[in-house]
Design a protein around this motif. Structure first.
Motif, mmCIF file in Angstrom:
data_model
loop_
_atom_site.group_PDB
_atom_site.id
_atom_site.type_symbol
_atom_site.label_atom_id
_atom_site.label_comp_id
_atom_site.label_asym_id
_atom_site.label_seq_id
_atom_site.Cartn_x
_atom_site.Cartn_y
_atom_site.Cartn_z
ATOM 1 N N VAL A 4 -1.859 -9.063 68.581
ATOM 2 C CA VAL A 4 -0.696 -8.682 67.796
ATOM 3 C C VAL A 4 -1.130 -7.854 66.598
ATOM 4 O O VAL A 4 -0.519 -6.869 66.240
ATOM 5 C CB VAL A 4 0.067 -9.942 67.336
ATOM 6 C CG1 VAL A 4 1.209 -9.556 66.422
ATOM 7 C CG2 VAL A 4 0.596 -10.686 68.557
ATOM 8 N N ARG A 5 -2.235 -8.244 65.985
ATOM 9 C CA ARG A 5 -2.808 -7.461 64.900
ATOM 10 C C ARG A 5 -4.160 -6.945 65.363
ATOM 11 O O ARG A 5 -4.902 -7.632 66.079
ATOM 12 C CB ARG A 5 -2.967 -8.312 63.634
ATOM 13 C CG ARG A 5 -1.640 -8.759 63.060
ATOM 14 C CD ARG A 5 -1.836 -9.389 61.697
ATOM 15 N NE ARG A 5 -2.713 -10.540 61.745
ATOM 16 C CZ ARG A 5 -2.314 -11.773 62.007
ATOM 17 N NH1 ARG A 5 -1.041 -11.996 62.264
ATOM 18 N NH2 ARG A 5 -3.168 -12.781 62.016
ATOM 19 N N GLY A 6 -4.520 -5.742 64.934
ATOM 20 C CA GLY A 6 -5.712 -5.090 65.441
ATOM 21 C C GLY A 6 -6.973 -5.921 65.362
ATOM 22 O O GLY A 6 -7.728 -5.989 66.319
ATOM 23 N N MET A 7 -7.217 -6.580 64.229
ATOM 24 C CA MET A 7 -8.469 -7.287 64.074
ATOM 25 C C MET A 7 -8.573 -8.484 65.008
ATOM 26 O O MET A 7 -9.665 -8.917 65.330
ATOM 27 C CB MET A 7 -8.637 -7.730 62.617
ATOM 28 C CG MET A 7 -8.909 -6.589 61.660
ATOM 29 S SD MET A 7 -10.347 -5.592 62.147
ATOM 30 C CE MET A 7 -11.647 -6.814 61.982
ATOM 31 N N GLU A 8 -7.455 -9.030 65.447
ATOM 32 C CA GLU A 8 -7.518 -10.163 66.362
ATOM 33 C C GLU A 8 -7.975 -9.736 67.751
ATOM 34 O O GLU A 8 -8.438 -10.548 68.531
ATOM 35 C CB GLU A 8 -6.157 -10.855 66.440
ATOM 36 C CG GLU A 8 -5.799 -11.606 65.183
ATOM 37 C CD GLU A 8 -4.557 -12.451 65.371
ATOM 38 O OE1 GLU A 8 -3.983 -12.413 66.472
ATOM 39 O OE2 GLU A 8 -4.168 -13.133 64.417
#
Length: 491
Positions: A335-339
């Motif tokens: 959902v978020r890039g770093m994840e």
């Protein structure tokens, strides 16, 4: 050895005390003095906090520390030393001179002073009578109650000495007793037995070593627990949850280091594989798990004092209603890039958990996965698994039934499920699933296929396996029709 005047009342009292307490040590020369050490074994172990920084408050010139505290329950504390001197005027006109001390000085100063003053108070109340026996008995009674101390806070340098003393005394007393092993039912000395750290059940070391070594050798780490049927953590609704032994305790039994290492690694591997939130390295020659603080890599076995069952129970408490969502996209990963970025704990590859490609950055769209790159051997293995096993609805581990009913318990994560349709079952009422007419595929079919998969019984499945079964059926029908057409053309 002191020489006493046996007509002196002081000599009579010291002689009587030595007959009652053989460990009493008379003073040197001709002085009417003696030394006695009294064991301090509180009925309830005393909570002791070893507070880092206490010495710095007293001696500011000492270097600072890391500010960490340690907490222990100590069932044995270093003995109370009682130094007694009887002046010439005792007992008629003067009280005894007593000095109470401990080594190290764990007893608070105000408590020590109160115990010392008690001798004078008893002498004053006795109106010139000998009071040493009553005084010693009073000290022993107070020692059983930890001298009224609810808890202690001590400087951290005392920790090693106090903890070591407590463990040594506990072992000495345990070794001198006799116990009945809960497995072989033989009576053995404590030196040949081991008391379980959490529940205090006692078994002989030979039985423990034989059982745990066999469990670890066969990979059955979920049974490395206390062997008492009464043992376990009482959970909600009165049921018991098993607690697995820690590697640290297995080393204390003792088990060989290589066996304990195998136990810790298998247990960690099972926990990782049963966690649907863990993604594995896309490199076929690696397949290591992504880095995670939840399952730290094994380093020092002697410091691994955890109890994994607590974490597993907490995770399984959330199973209901979440089993179907096991893929990274459905778990919210990405959902978020770093994840999306994860790193393999074995080969250090940085990869994307969505497309399983090497890390391509936050701003580049993931490409579809190529799922066709399977070797002939891998494809054959996958086909066999799809055809002959039912997946656990929580951890997706393939399970094959050898015999019995269709109420299954996953050997990996202990999830209860239906073998026919792979549906999650309520552990409290697992058989309601087979009595519900709404479950058409499973209604009144608890014992279907009781002989197991390898009996080649004609069992109809539902769920994912039923889909594979249906696909295989129509594939066979298509092949049969094709063969019929070929036969007609050749006639």
């Amino acid at each position: 050895m002191a020489e006493y005047d046996h007509d002196d009342e002081r000599a009579v009292e010291l002689g009587t005390l030595q007959a009652i307490y053989p460990e009493l040590v008379p003073g040197d020369c001709d002085s009417y003095s003696a030394t006695l050490e009294l064991l301090v074994t509180p009925v309830t172990p005393l909570p002791v906090t070893f507070e880092a920084g206490t010495l710095q408050a007293i001696y500011p010139e000492l270097p600072g520390d890391n500010g960490l505290h340690e907490f222990h329950h100590l069932p044995y504390l270093p003995p109370l030393r009682l130094d007694i001197t009887l002046p010439a005027a005792y007992p008629a006109d003067a009280p005894p001179i007593v000095r109470v001390s401990t080594s190290p000085s764990w007893l608070p100063e105000d408590t020590r002073r109160t115990l010392t003053d008690e001798a004078t108070s008893l002498w004053a109340a006795g109106e010139g009578a000998t009071i040493l026996f009553d005084y010693i008995v009073s000290l022993q009674e107070q020692a059983c109650n930890a001298f009224g101390l609810a808890a202690l806070t001590l400087p951290s340098p005392m920790r090693t000495e106090l903890v070591t003393y407590s463990r040594r005394m506990e072992k000495e007393l345990f070794d001198s007793e006799t116990f009945e092993c809960g497995v072989c039912l033989e009576w053995k000395k404590g030196s040949a037995c081991y008391r379980m750290g959490r529940c205090s059940h006692v078994f002989c070391i030979t039985c423990l070593q034989d059982y745990y070594t066999n469990c670890i050798s066969e990979g059955d780490v979920n049974n490395v627990k206390c062997m008492s049927i009464e043992c376990g953590k009482t959970a909600r609704k009165g049921k018991k949850k098993d607690r697995l032994l820690s590697p640290k305790e297995l080393l204390q039994i003792p088990l060989p280091h290589d066996q304990v290492d195998r136990y810790a690694r298998i247990k960690r591997k099972k926990r990782i594989e049963s966690d649907p939130n863990i993604v594995f390295c896309p490199r076929t020659w690696c397949q290591g798990a992504m880095r995670t603080d939840k399952y730290p890599k094994i380093e020092d076995l002697s410091q691994m004092d955890d109890c994994d069952s607590d974490a597993e129970d907490e995770g399984q408490a959330q199973q209901h209603g979440t089993h179907a969502e096991s893929g990274p996209e459905k778990r919210g990963i990405g959902v978020r890039g770093m994840e999306r970025l994860q790193i393999c704990e074995d080969c250090n590859l940085a990869f994307c958990v969505v497309c399983l490609a090497s890390w391509h950055g936050d701003l580049i769209r993931c490409q579809p996965r190529d799922t066709t790159q399977l070797t002939q051997e891998d494809q054959a293995s996958l086909n066999f698994i799809m055809k002959n096993t039912s997946p656990c609805p929580y951890c997706s581990v393939p399970c094959q039934k050898s015999h019995g009913c269709n109420h299954m318990t996953c050997a990996q994560c202990k999830t209860h499920f239906c073998y026919l349709c792979a549906a999650w079952l309520n552990p409290d009422h697992p058989y309601a699933h087979f009595n519900d007419p709404k479950n058409q595929n499973c209604f009144q079919r608890l014992m279907d296929g009781a002989e197991g998969d390898m009996a080649h019984g004609d069992v109809e499945f539902g769920g994912p396996r039923g889909g594979e079964q249906m696909a295989a059926f129509w594939e066979g029908e298509a092949l049969r029709l094709q063969m019929q057409e070929i036969d007609l053309e050749t006639q």
